[in-house]
Design a protein around this motif. Structure first.
Motif: not given
Length: 188
Positions: A88-113
Protein backbone atom coordinates in the motif's frame (compact mmCIF):
# COMPACT_ATOMS: atom_id res chain seq x y z
CA UNK A 1 13.31 15.10 34.39
CA UNK A 2 14.37 13.65 31.06
CA UNK A 3 14.52 15.68 27.93
CA UNK A 4 14.21 14.29 24.45
CA UNK A 5 16.11 15.80 21.60
CA UNK A 6 14.69 15.30 18.16
CA UNK A 7 17.45 15.27 15.61
CA UNK A 8 16.72 16.66 12.16
CA UNK A 9 15.67 14.16 9.54
CA UNK A 10 18.55 12.70 7.59
CA UNK A 11 17.46 11.91 4.07
CA UNK A 12 19.77 10.01 1.82
CA UNK A 13 21.14 11.89 -1.13
CA UNK A 14 20.70 10.71 -4.68
CA UNK A 15 22.88 7.65 -5.22
CA UNK A 16 23.96 7.49 -1.57
CA UNK A 17 24.34 3.93 -0.31
CA UNK A 18 26.60 4.65 2.68
CA UNK A 19 23.66 4.21 5.05
CA UNK A 20 23.88 0.45 4.46
CA UNK A 21 27.13 0.33 6.46
CA UNK A 22 25.15 1.29 9.58
CA UNK A 23 22.41 -1.32 9.04
CA UNK A 24 21.97 -4.02 11.66
CA UNK A 25 21.39 -6.60 8.91
CA UNK A 26 24.98 -6.25 7.65
CA UNK A 27 26.84 -9.40 8.59
CA UNK A 28 30.18 -8.87 10.33
CA UNK A 29 32.72 -11.08 12.04
CA UNK A 30 31.18 -10.26 15.42
CA UNK A 31 27.57 -10.10 14.27
CA UNK A 32 26.84 -12.87 11.76
CA UNK A 33 23.46 -12.33 10.10
CA UNK A 34 21.95 -14.77 7.62
CA UNK A 35 20.59 -12.68 4.72
CA UNK A 36 18.01 -15.38 3.95
CA UNK A 37 16.13 -14.35 7.09
CA UNK A 38 14.95 -11.23 5.21
CA UNK A 39 13.41 -13.25 2.38
CA UNK A 40 11.00 -15.62 4.15
CA UNK A 41 8.06 -17.41 2.61
CA UNK A 42 4.67 -16.02 3.74
CA UNK A 43 4.12 -18.92 6.15
CA UNK A 44 7.56 -18.71 7.82
CA UNK A 45 6.43 -16.63 10.77
CA UNK A 46 9.57 -17.36 12.82
CA UNK A 47 11.81 -15.85 10.12
CA UNK A 48 9.49 -12.86 9.74
CA UNK A 49 9.50 -12.24 13.49
CA UNK A 50 13.30 -12.53 13.69
CA UNK A 51 13.84 -10.19 10.72
CA UNK A 52 11.41 -7.59 12.10
CA UNK A 53 13.14 -7.84 15.47
CA UNK A 54 16.48 -6.98 13.86
CA UNK A 55 14.88 -4.14 11.90
CA UNK A 56 13.42 -2.77 15.12
CA UNK A 57 16.97 -2.23 16.45
CA UNK A 58 18.32 -0.68 13.24
CA UNK A 59 19.37 2.99 13.25
CA UNK A 60 18.75 3.34 9.50
CA UNK A 61 15.39 1.60 9.38
CA UNK A 62 13.55 4.61 7.94
CA UNK A 63 16.22 5.16 5.31
CA UNK A 64 16.02 1.48 4.34
CA UNK A 65 12.25 1.73 3.96
CA UNK A 66 12.54 4.92 1.88
CA UNK A 67 15.13 3.27 -0.36
CA UNK A 68 12.92 0.21 -0.85
CA UNK A 69 9.93 2.38 -1.78
CA UNK A 70 11.86 4.76 -4.01
CA UNK A 71 13.62 1.92 -5.84
CA UNK A 72 10.46 -0.15 -6.18
CA UNK A 73 11.86 -3.08 -4.17
CA UNK A 74 8.97 -5.45 -3.60
CA UNK A 75 10.88 -8.51 -2.36
CA UNK A 76 11.80 -9.37 1.20
CA UNK A 77 11.59 -7.48 4.46
CA UNK A 78 12.88 -3.93 4.16
CA UNK A 79 12.64 -1.17 6.73
CA UNK A 80 10.86 -3.53 9.11
CA UNK A 81 7.95 -4.21 6.77
CA UNK A 82 7.05 -7.26 4.76
CA UNK A 83 6.24 -7.22 1.05
CA UNK A 84 2.52 -7.17 1.81
CA UNK A 85 2.84 -4.35 4.34
CA UNK A 86 4.80 -2.23 1.85
CA UNK A 87 2.38 -2.80 -1.01
CA UNK A 88 0.00 0.00 0.00
CA UNK A 89 2.94 2.34 0.62
CA UNK A 90 4.23 1.71 -2.90
CA UNK A 91 0.85 2.75 -4.27
CA UNK A 92 0.79 5.95 -2.19
CA UNK A 93 4.43 6.94 -2.74
CA UNK A 94 3.74 9.50 -5.48
CA UNK A 95 1.52 11.42 -3.05
CA UNK A 96 3.95 11.39 -0.12
CA UNK A 97 4.51 14.93 1.12
CA UNK A 98 7.24 15.17 3.73
CA UNK A 99 8.10 18.81 4.39
CA UNK A 100 11.48 17.89 5.88
CA UNK A 101 12.40 16.54 2.42
CA UNK A 102 11.11 19.74 0.80
CA UNK A 103 13.14 21.90 3.22
CA UNK A 104 16.25 19.78 2.65
CA UNK A 105 15.90 20.30 -1.09
CA UNK A 106 15.44 24.07 -0.71
CA UNK A 107 18.60 24.05 1.42
CA UNK A 108 20.46 22.49 -1.52
CA UNK A 109 20.54 18.76 -0.69
CA UNK A 110 19.98 16.18 -3.42
CA UNK A 111 17.02 14.30 -1.98
CA UNK A 112 14.69 11.81 -3.63
CA UNK A 113 11.38 13.63 -4.10
CA UNK A 114 7.92 12.44 -4.97
CA UNK A 115 5.70 14.28 -7.43
CA UNK A 116 3.86 16.09 -4.63
CA UNK A 117 7.13 17.00 -2.90
CA UNK A 118 8.49 18.46 -6.16
CA UNK A 119 5.37 20.63 -6.43
CA UNK A 120 5.85 21.77 -2.83
CA UNK A 121 9.49 22.65 -3.59
CA UNK A 122 8.38 24.87 -6.49
CA UNK A 123 5.79 26.62 -4.30
CA UNK A 124 8.22 27.10 -1.40
CA UNK A 125 10.96 28.32 -3.72
CA UNK A 126 8.54 30.82 -5.28
CA UNK A 127 7.46 32.14 -1.86
CA UNK A 128 11.09 32.42 -0.70
CA UNK A 129 12.15 34.32 -3.82
CA UNK A 130 14.45 31.59 -5.14
CA UNK A 131 15.60 32.42 -8.66
CA UNK A 132 14.54 30.32 -11.62
CA UNK A 133 18.17 29.34 -12.16
CA UNK A 134 18.46 28.06 -8.58
CA UNK A 135 15.14 26.20 -8.85
CA UNK A 136 16.39 24.55 -12.04
CA UNK A 137 19.55 23.46 -10.23
CA UNK A 138 17.63 22.20 -7.18
CA UNK A 139 15.21 20.08 -9.21
CA UNK A 140 17.67 19.09 -11.94
CA UNK A 141 15.50 20.62 -14.67
CA UNK A 142 16.13 23.19 -17.39
CA UNK A 143 15.74 26.89 -16.71
CA UNK A 144 12.90 26.98 -19.24
CA UNK A 145 11.07 24.32 -17.29
CA UNK A 146 11.68 26.25 -14.05
CA UNK A 147 10.22 29.36 -15.69
CA UNK A 148 7.17 27.32 -16.72
CA UNK A 149 6.80 26.01 -13.15
CA UNK A 150 6.86 29.57 -11.77
CA UNK A 151 4.32 30.74 -14.39
CA UNK A 152 1.98 27.93 -13.33
CA UNK A 153 2.40 28.84 -9.65
CA UNK A 154 1.72 32.53 -10.35
CA UNK A 155 -1.37 31.59 -12.36
CA UNK A 156 -2.64 29.23 -9.64
CA UNK A 157 -2.13 31.86 -6.93
CA UNK A 158 -3.80 34.55 -9.03
CA UNK A 159 -6.75 32.29 -9.86
CA UNK A 160 -7.14 31.13 -6.27
CA UNK A 161 -8.85 34.42 -5.44
CA UNK A 162 -11.12 34.11 -8.48
CA UNK A 163 -12.42 30.69 -7.43
CA UNK A 164 -14.30 32.09 -4.45
CA UNK A 165 -18.02 31.94 -5.01
CA UNK A 166 -19.60 35.36 -5.19
CA UNK A 167 -22.15 36.14 -2.54
CA UNK A 168 -25.62 36.76 -3.84
CA UNK A 169 -28.18 38.90 -2.15
CA UNK A 170 -31.54 37.29 -1.55
CA UNK A 171 -34.47 38.71 -3.50
CA UNK A 172 -36.44 41.38 -1.72
CA UNK A 173 -39.49 40.24 0.11
CA UNK A 174 -42.72 41.73 -1.20
CA UNK A 175 -46.24 41.39 -0.03
CA UNK A 176 -47.50 40.36 -3.42
CA UNK A 177 -46.05 37.95 -5.97
CA UNK A 178 -45.58 40.61 -8.65
CA UNK A 179 -42.09 41.96 -9.18
CA UNK A 180 -41.71 45.61 -9.88
CA UNK A 181 -39.15 47.47 -11.96
CA UNK A 182 -36.96 48.21 -8.94
CA UNK A 183 -36.70 44.52 -8.05
CA UNK A 184 -34.33 43.80 -10.97
CA UNK A 185 -31.56 46.32 -10.38
CA UNK A 186 -29.87 48.25 -13.17
CA UNK A 187 -28.81 46.90 -16.53
CA UNK A 188 -25.13 47.08 -17.39
Amino acid sequence: MTTTTISPARHRSLGDQTWQDKAVCQSTEYNPVDPEIFFPEPDETDKITAAKSLCGQCPVRRTCLDAALENGDTDGIRGGLTEEERKSLHAKLAHRLDYSRVNATIAGRDVHLTRDERTAVVLAAYHHGVTEQRLAWLLKITEEHAQKQYREIRRALRNRGLEKTPTTTPPPETDDDRLGRDDFGTAA
